[in-house]
Design an enzyme around this catalytic site. Structure first.
Site, mmCIF file in Angstrom:
data_model
loop_
_atom_site.group_PDB
_atom_site.id
_atom_site.type_symbol
_atom_site.label_atom_id
_atom_site.label_comp_id
_atom_site.label_asym_id
_atom_site.label_seq_id
_atom_site.Cartn_x
_atom_site.Cartn_y
_atom_site.Cartn_z
ATOM 1 N N ARG A 20 0.809 -1.223 0.000
ATOM 2 C CA ARG A 20 0.000 0.000 0.000
ATOM 3 C C ARG A 20 0.846 1.279 0.000
ATOM 4 O O ARG A 20 0.329 2.371 -0.196
ATOM 5 C CB ARG A 20 -0.955 -0.017 1.208
ATOM 6 C CG ARG A 20 -2.067 -1.044 1.070
ATOM 7 C CD ARG A 20 -2.776 -1.346 2.394
ATOM 8 N NE ARG A 20 -2.044 -2.286 3.237
ATOM 9 C CZ ARG A 20 -2.455 -2.717 4.424
ATOM 10 N NH1 ARG A 20 -3.596 -2.275 4.920
ATOM 11 N NH2 ARG A 20 -1.730 -3.573 5.133
ATOM 12 N N THR A 84 1.306 -12.754 8.876
ATOM 13 C CA THR A 84 1.946 -12.429 10.157
ATOM 14 C C THR A 84 2.169 -13.685 11.012
ATOM 15 O O THR A 84 3.154 -13.774 11.740
ATOM 16 C CB THR A 84 1.109 -11.404 10.945
ATOM 17 O OG1 THR A 84 -0.262 -11.851 10.976
ATOM 18 C CG2 THR A 84 1.146 -10.036 10.291
ATOM 19 N N ASN A 233 0.642 1.980 6.839
ATOM 20 C CA ASN A 233 0.365 1.159 5.669
ATOM 21 C C ASN A 233 0.450 1.980 4.387
ATOM 22 O O ASN A 233 0.776 1.458 3.340
ATOM 23 C CB ASN A 233 -1.011 0.512 5.786
ATOM 24 C CG ASN A 233 -1.057 -0.479 6.938
ATOM 25 O OD1 ASN A 233 -0.099 -1.205 7.183
ATOM 26 N ND2 ASN A 233 -2.149 -0.483 7.672
ATOM 27 N N ALA A 429 41.740 45.601 -6.885
ATOM 28 C CA ALA A 429 40.374 45.284 -7.331
ATOM 29 C C ALA A 429 40.366 44.987 -8.833
ATOM 30 O O ALA A 429 41.103 45.581 -9.606
ATOM 31 C CB ALA A 429 39.441 46.435 -7.017
ATOM 32 N N ARG A 446 45.132 44.003 -14.414
ATOM 33 C CA ARG A 446 43.933 44.462 -15.123
ATOM 34 C C ARG A 446 44.356 45.534 -16.103
ATOM 35 O O ARG A 446 45.452 46.107 -15.988
ATOM 36 C CB ARG A 446 42.912 45.028 -14.135
ATOM 37 C CG ARG A 446 43.417 46.262 -13.423
ATOM 38 C CD ARG A 446 42.412 46.821 -12.425
ATOM 39 N NE ARG A 446 42.910 48.068 -11.888
ATOM 40 C CZ ARG A 446 42.952 48.343 -10.579
ATOM 41 N NH1 ARG A 446 42.532 47.472 -9.704
ATOM 42 N NH2 ARG A 446 43.405 49.503 -10.181
#
Ligand code: UD1
Ligand code: CA
Length: 457
Positions: A20, A84, A233, A429, A446
């Site tokens: 289930r 069971t 279940n 930077a 840079r």
């Protein structure tokens, strides 16, 4: 621990497929707040001091055994699964005694309060009943087995819902699937089970009618609190039980000194440890093997899995932390992401939109804004400017970045690994650093700014 109960054998039924659930995963392995379902009854039986625990597995038996390989339990395999009653027959083959009592529980009833198991056992001992069954009364008894009694209140039998007459279906006292049996009675009764029911299975519940037929005493104990015996279940049941487990965990944490601003929306898995005076805001999810020190603050929407936090750590809103170690008085977030194997030492600060992976940040590091720090070691008191990226991946391999003590990385720098920035150095930077920077120097990489005249149109 209950010394009386230490003499008991317990059987846990966990072989069913769990049809289930409609799942590829064995039912008893479905997680409930971070632990597999079967861990809950097994822990409860162990806490009661029961030394001999036999678990019946079948569907995905090897997977179930592997998950509990370090747990003190004997596994027996039921193949095929014929009900069971058949499961208990198989379990009894592993019994090393033919006297005394056995406690039978179902692996899909995880909440199982210890007090009721003790009470059932005590009643079974005191009444000398061949079989004792734990029951509850439900307004909507659904698919549970019904307790059929005579007018004097003697238990005649248990009838499954699918085999019940309309009259029996209206009975509200149900079988929780928890029983105490005298072993000699049980061994004999199991031999007489027949699959004469709708599912053509051997039902354990049918041994009750046998006790009655043999004029043996059957007792029942009705527990007042139905939620504790909620079987799982379907996934609807799973959600009901998970919610209850979550409430119990949250209550335990609050009673131990943790403030939960809204327990209803706080998710703390079973094995998580939290120090006192930690405050947790709504929608936090603490998972797996996570430990938090005392005096921490988790703002809303924080998810932490398998991580260790020291004391007085602040995690601001919307931060995700996985498999990481965080020392005392660190501040992280908002909107930060710590991926596995990150280690953040004392008083470091990680701000918004910073991602850290497999990196060690020494005490006092500041990485306040918009960075990716991967495969890096960052020395004490380093300042990582906004937008700094460790370029750790060349398309094939990962490489390491080492930033030594007291370095200042200017904003929007790309550090192309492998690379080392020496102690006390500066990176201007906007630099793209492709070679090591010696200690104490300034690196600028840079294009130089040019100013040009603009021709009027
Ligand atoms: C069972 C009881 C029912 C009770 C309910 C309580 C029977 C016939 N019915 O119904 O009276 O109200 O539990 O929750 O016992 N299992 C095995 N091997 C098997 C079949 C089942 O180990 O061959 C295990 C399952 O993994 C599960 C437990 O036994 O953990 C119960 O089986 P399940 O099929 O869920 O029984 P229920 O219909 O819930
Ligand atoms: Ca069940």
């Amino acid at each position: 621990m209950n010394t009386e109960m230490s003499k008991l054998v317990a059987i846990v039924l966990a072989a069913g497929k769990g049809t289930r659930m409609k799942s590829q995963l064995a039912k008893v392995l479905h997680p409930i707040m971070g632990r597999p379902m079967l861990a809950y009854p097994l822990e409860t039986l162990k806490n009661l001091g029961i030394k001999e625990i036999i678990a019946v597995v079948g569907y995905q038996a090897e997977a179930v055994k592997a998950v509990f390989s370090s747990f003190p339990v004997t596994f027996v395999t039921q193949e095929p699964q014929l009900g069971t009653g058949h499961a208990v027959q198989v379990a009894c083959q592993a019994l090393n005694r033919n006297q005394g009592s056995v406690l039978v529980v179902c692996g899909d009833v995880p909440l199982l309060p210890e007090v009721y198991l003790e009470a059932l056992y005590r009643q079974h001992q005191q009444t000398g009943a061949a079989a004792a069954v734990l029951t509850v009364e439900l307004s909507d008894p659904g698919s549970y087995g019904r307790l059929v009694k005579d007018v004097q209140g003697n238990i005649l039998k248990i009838v499954e819902a699918r085999d019940a007459t309309p009259e029996q279906l209206s009975i509200r006292e149900i079988n929780t699937g928890i029983y105490c049996f005298q072993i000699p009675f049980l061994l004999n009764a199991l031999e007489n089970l027949r699959p004469d029911n709708d599912q053509q299975e051997l039902y354990l519940t049918d041994v009750i009618a046998q006790a009655q037929a043999q004029n043996l005493r059957v007792s029942s104990l009705k527990a007042p609190e139905a939620i504790s015996f909620q079987g799982i279940n379907t996934r609807v049941d799973l959600a009901i039980v998970s919610r209850r487990v979550r409430q119990q965990i949250n209550e335990r944490q609050m009673l131990a000194g943790v403030t939960l601003i809204d327990p209803e929306t706080t998710y703390i898995e079973a094995d998580v440890q939290i120090g006192p005076d930690t405050v947790i805001y709504p929608n936090c999810y603490l998972m797996g093997n996570t430990r938090l020190g005392s005096g921490c603050c988790l703002e809303p929407n924080v998810k932490i899995a398998d991580s260790t936090l020291g004391a007085r750590v602040t995690i601001k809103m919307n931060t995700v932390i996985t498999e990481s170690i965080i020392a005392d008085e660190v501040q992280i977030g908002p909107f930060a992401h710590l991926r596995p194997l990150s280690e953040i030492r004392e008083k470091a600060r990680i701000g918004n939109f910073v991602e850290v992976k497999k990196s060690l940040l020494h005490p006092g590091v500041k990485a306040g804004h918009l960075s990716y720090l991967g495969d890096a070691e960052i020395g004490p008191q380093v300042n990582i400017g906004a937008g700094t990226i460790t370029c750790n991946y060349d398309g094939q391999k990962k490489h390491r970045t080492n930033i030594e003590t007291g370095v200042f990385i200017g904003s929007n720098s790309a550090l192309v690994a492998p690379v080392r920035i020496g102690e006390g150095a500066y990176v201007g930077a906007g630099s793209t650093i492709t070679a090591d920077v010696p200690p104490g120097k300034l690196a600028i990489a840079r294009g130089r700014q040019v100013i040009k005249e603009i021709k009027p149109k």
